[in-house]
Motif scaffolding. Structure first.
Motif: not given
Lengths: 204, 204
Positions: B92-93, B96-97, A58, B86, A69, B88-90, A62-66
């Motif tokens: 899930l990330s 999945f990792f 973003w 945010w 997700a 929730r996204a973290e 901020r970063t989001l992997a997977e």
């Protein structure tokens, strides 16, 4: 605009492009070579220590992997998000199924058979029967699920369908025969008919 | 009460037992032998065509597979659920990792080294260096994340921590040295101090 760090031919990255398109979030694409080691270099590892794409970044850093997700987050509050608690659970169940029981065989077979250098494929050739056996088992599970319903979670098209579509619709590149899974073949056609659908190779 | 179809020593099943305990959902446990083929027989495949535990079955017959989906569903609306979009996204990330980059190496090494018959292990022995290299890489990613924070998602203990704790706290059984990952070791101690924590082997 958020930046998607990606490889164009990666199904995991395609999930993000397709979801973003269908929920109306414009992305800047930053491409990495499929066969390079760019994602293992310090500059990339500072963004994702796991060294993988897709990675969504973003404007505020901020970063989001997977992929799972990322598409969950992009879809929150949209028509692509499962509508109720049970549908959310079903969607996640299929999304975890995809990453654990489908992608490691269907996507990996596609990568080595269609994109890796031939000399590298030779080192992996002994694994092809296992990829095909386990990949076909995953496709059979999907076919059973779709025999009496149109979509994987709840009663509408959702991110669970996008997650499974990404590597299923191009499984032929890995040596899989989708015609053997007629309910899956019909579902692939339904996904392609959804508004604002974009194909993998053309989606920029 | 919902029935958890499970194997006691499976970390994936332990995630469900621990989450259910901490959110106050009583479960009936139905055990399957770790080395059996019970989950590949028709009676089980009718419940989960993917032939895996954990599987949660409700009184009305609905079933839910995949540990990540089950604990997400059990935790919805509880203090174990991430509090905002945010987080929730973290969460899930990291979940999945865990399933893609951690469990296939850390859990698989533990299974073959600690639970499989010795004769079977011999057939897999050539894979041990890869399990350890990729498992240690995953533990290093976790250690980096925890260097300046207590929990994986948001600012509190959540199902993301449960998902990663399940196979990390017993990684020594797979030949991993958690003392090499000091932030992970401190986090393991914090998880164990949470209210209503139950250990893997004793949690019935």
């Amino acid at each position: 605009m958020p930046v998607l760090h990606q490889m164009q031919m990666s199904g995991n990255c395609y999930k993000v492009r397709l979801t973003a398109k269908q929920v109306g979030v414009p992305l800047v694409l930053r491409d990495y070579p499929v066969l390079g080691i760019e994602t293992r270099k310090p500059e990339f590892l500072a963004r994702n220590p796991n060294g993988r794409v897709p990675l969504l970044e973003w404007e505020d850093g901020r970063t989001l992997a997977e992929s799972g997700a990322i598409i969950w987050h992009l879809a929150e509050g949209s028509a692509l998000a499962p509508a109720d608690s049970w549908s959310r659970a079903e969607a996640l169940s299929w999304m975890f199924f995809e990453q654990y029981s489908h992608e490691p065989y269907v996507a990996v077979a596609r990568f080595w058979l269609a994109y890796a250098p031939k000399a590298e494929l030779e080192k992996k050739r002994h694994l092809i029967p296992e990829w095909h056996a386990k990949g076909n088992a995953a496709l059979a599970v999907m076919d059973g699920r779709l025999r009496d319903r149109d979509w994987f979670a709840g009663d509408r098209y959702s991110i669970a369908d996008i997650a499974l579509f990404a590597y299923t619709h191009c499984a032929d590149e890995g040596g899989f025969d989708i015609a053997s899974f007629p309910a899956v073949a019909r579902w692939i056609a339904r996904v392609r008919e959804q508004p604002r659908h974009i194909p993998l190779s053309e989606s920029r």
